[in-house]
Scaffold this motif. Structure first.
Motif, PDB file in Angstrom:
ATOM      1  N   TRP A 182      30.682  21.090  53.640  1.00 38.63           N
ATOM      2  CA  TRP A 182      31.444  20.069  52.906  1.00 38.63           C
ATOM      3  C   TRP A 182      30.740  19.731  51.583  1.00 38.63           C
ATOM      4  O   TRP A 182      31.373  19.661  50.531  1.00 38.63           O
TER       5      TRP A 182
ATOM      6  N   LEU B 267      31.436   9.893  52.849  1.00 44.91           N
ATOM      7  CA  LEU B 267      31.345  10.862  53.949  1.00 44.91           C
ATOM      8  C   LEU B 267      30.863  10.153  55.208  1.00 44.91           C
ATOM      9  O   LEU B 267      29.734   9.660  55.248  1.00 44.91           O
TER      10      LEU B 267
ATOM     11  N   GLU C 240      31.016  22.414  48.949  1.00 40.67           N
ATOM     12  CA  GLU C 240      32.338  22.375  48.298  1.00 40.67           C
ATOM     13  C   GLU C 240      32.394  21.326  47.198  1.00 40.67           C
ATOM     14  O   GLU C 240      32.910  21.558  46.113  1.00 40.67           O
ATOM     15  N   GLN C 241      31.827  20.145  47.496  1.00 44.23           N
ATOM     16  CA  GLN C 241      31.830  19.062  46.498  1.00 44.23           C
ATOM     17  C   GLN C 241      31.013  19.483  45.268  1.00 44.23           C
ATOM     18  O   GLN C 241      31.376  19.205  44.139  1.00 44.23           O
TER      19      GLN C 241
ATOM     20  N   GLU D  84      28.563  21.731  59.402  1.00 48.52           N
ATOM     21  CA  GLU D  84      29.831  21.280  58.817  1.00 48.52           C
ATOM     22  C   GLU D  84      29.604  20.417  57.573  1.00 48.52           C
ATOM     23  O   GLU D  84      30.295  20.549  56.566  1.00 48.52           O
ATOM     24  N   GLN D  85      28.599  19.536  57.674  1.00 47.46           N
ATOM     25  CA  GLN D  85      28.397  18.671  56.510  1.00 47.46           C
ATOM     26  C   GLN D  85      27.775  19.440  55.343  1.00 47.46           C
ATOM     27  O   GLN D  85      28.036  19.159  54.177  1.00 47.46           O
TER      28      GLN D  85
ATOM     29  N   ASN E 192      29.662  10.952  58.671  1.00 44.28           N
ATOM     30  CA  ASN E 192      29.281  12.186  59.376  1.00 44.28           C
ATOM     31  C   ASN E 192      28.997  11.959  60.865  1.00 44.28           C
ATOM     32  O   ASN E 192      28.344  12.788  61.491  1.00 44.28           O
TER      33      ASN E 192
END
Ligand code: DC
Length: 230
Positions: free
Chosen positions: A219, A206, A222-223, A215-216, A208
């Motif tokens: 993300w 990642l 989701e992972q 946003e991170q 960033n």
């Protein structure tokens, strides 16, 4: 839902701990900042005159005193953020100063220091349900972690973030000095003999540099969702 181990590694000041802390809080996992442990050992060395004038560590002295160094974490009841304790004292603020930052690398290169810290970190992860960030979590501490992230961002952006952070705390610092410290630490972290900073083959990269914290966070969540449903 099965509990997993989440290993977040990467360069200094790239926002690993912010994202790791936020995720842990949201999913109800324990968060461990492994860098804080190396910083606490460094603070101990500063307080016990275990540095030589050239900045190297008085290794024999530290080795003899390793058993006297007890590091633990407790949640701040107000902020729900973890605080680092060294031998019973809250050192959360003290370990974040530039003085500690500029002395920590030689401490973190010592094999006997790493061995002691890694042993404690592995014990903390026994029950899983843990998010740990650092430099060697996916490679040395938990090579079997179900989710591994490797975070990076440009040195200038990382220095700016640290500068803003220290400024906000009222510390008088120079941007150039911080940038120099960031670059020096990158070099030492990547080239040290034991557990150098490197991306584990199965870690997700990642960058960033241009992501917002929100946003991170998204993300990473989701992972996590993917990893627990695999
Ligand atoms: O993430 P940080 O800047 O707080 O880490 C402080 C120092 O500790 C950093 O120079 C590298 C070292 N470190 C390490 O060697 N291994 C870890 N798992 C975490 C940090």
């Amino acid at each position: 839902m099965k509990k997993i181990i989440i290993a977040i590694d990467g360069f200094s000041s790239c926002g690993k701990s912010t994202m790791a802390k936020d995720l842990a809080k949201e999913i109800g996992y324990i968060y461990i900042d492994s860098g804080a442990m190396y910083r606490a050992v460094t603070l101990y060395c500063l307080e016990h005159h275990l540095f030589n004038p050239d900045g190297s560590v008085k290794e024999d002295g530290l080795r003899r005193q390793m058993d006297d160094i007890h590091i633990s974490f407790r949640l701040n009841p107000e902020t729900q953020r973890p605080m680092t304790f060294l031998n019973g004292n809250n050192v959360e603020e003290q370990i974040r100063t530039l003085e500690v930052s500029s002395h920590v690398s030689p401490v973190a290169t010592l094999g006997f220091v790493r061995q002691a810290m890694v042993g404690q970190q592995q014990a903390m992860g026994k029950e899983k349900g843990i998010v740990m960030d650092g430099r060697d979590i996916g490679t040395a501490v938990f090579p079997e972690a179900e989710l591994k992230i490797f975070v990076t961002a440009s040195a200038e952006i990382r220095a700016q973030r640290r500068y803003d952070e220290l400024k906000a705390k009222g510390q008088e610092v120079s941007f150039d000095e911080i940038l120099k410290n960031v670059k020096e630490r990158d070099h030492i972290d990547q080239t040290r003999e034991i557990s150098p900073l490197r991306k584990a083959d199965d870690a997700i990269l990642l960058d960033n540099s241009h992501l917002t914290i929100a946003e991170q966070k998204e993300w990473l969540k989701e992972q996590f969702n993917k990893a627990v449903h695999e």
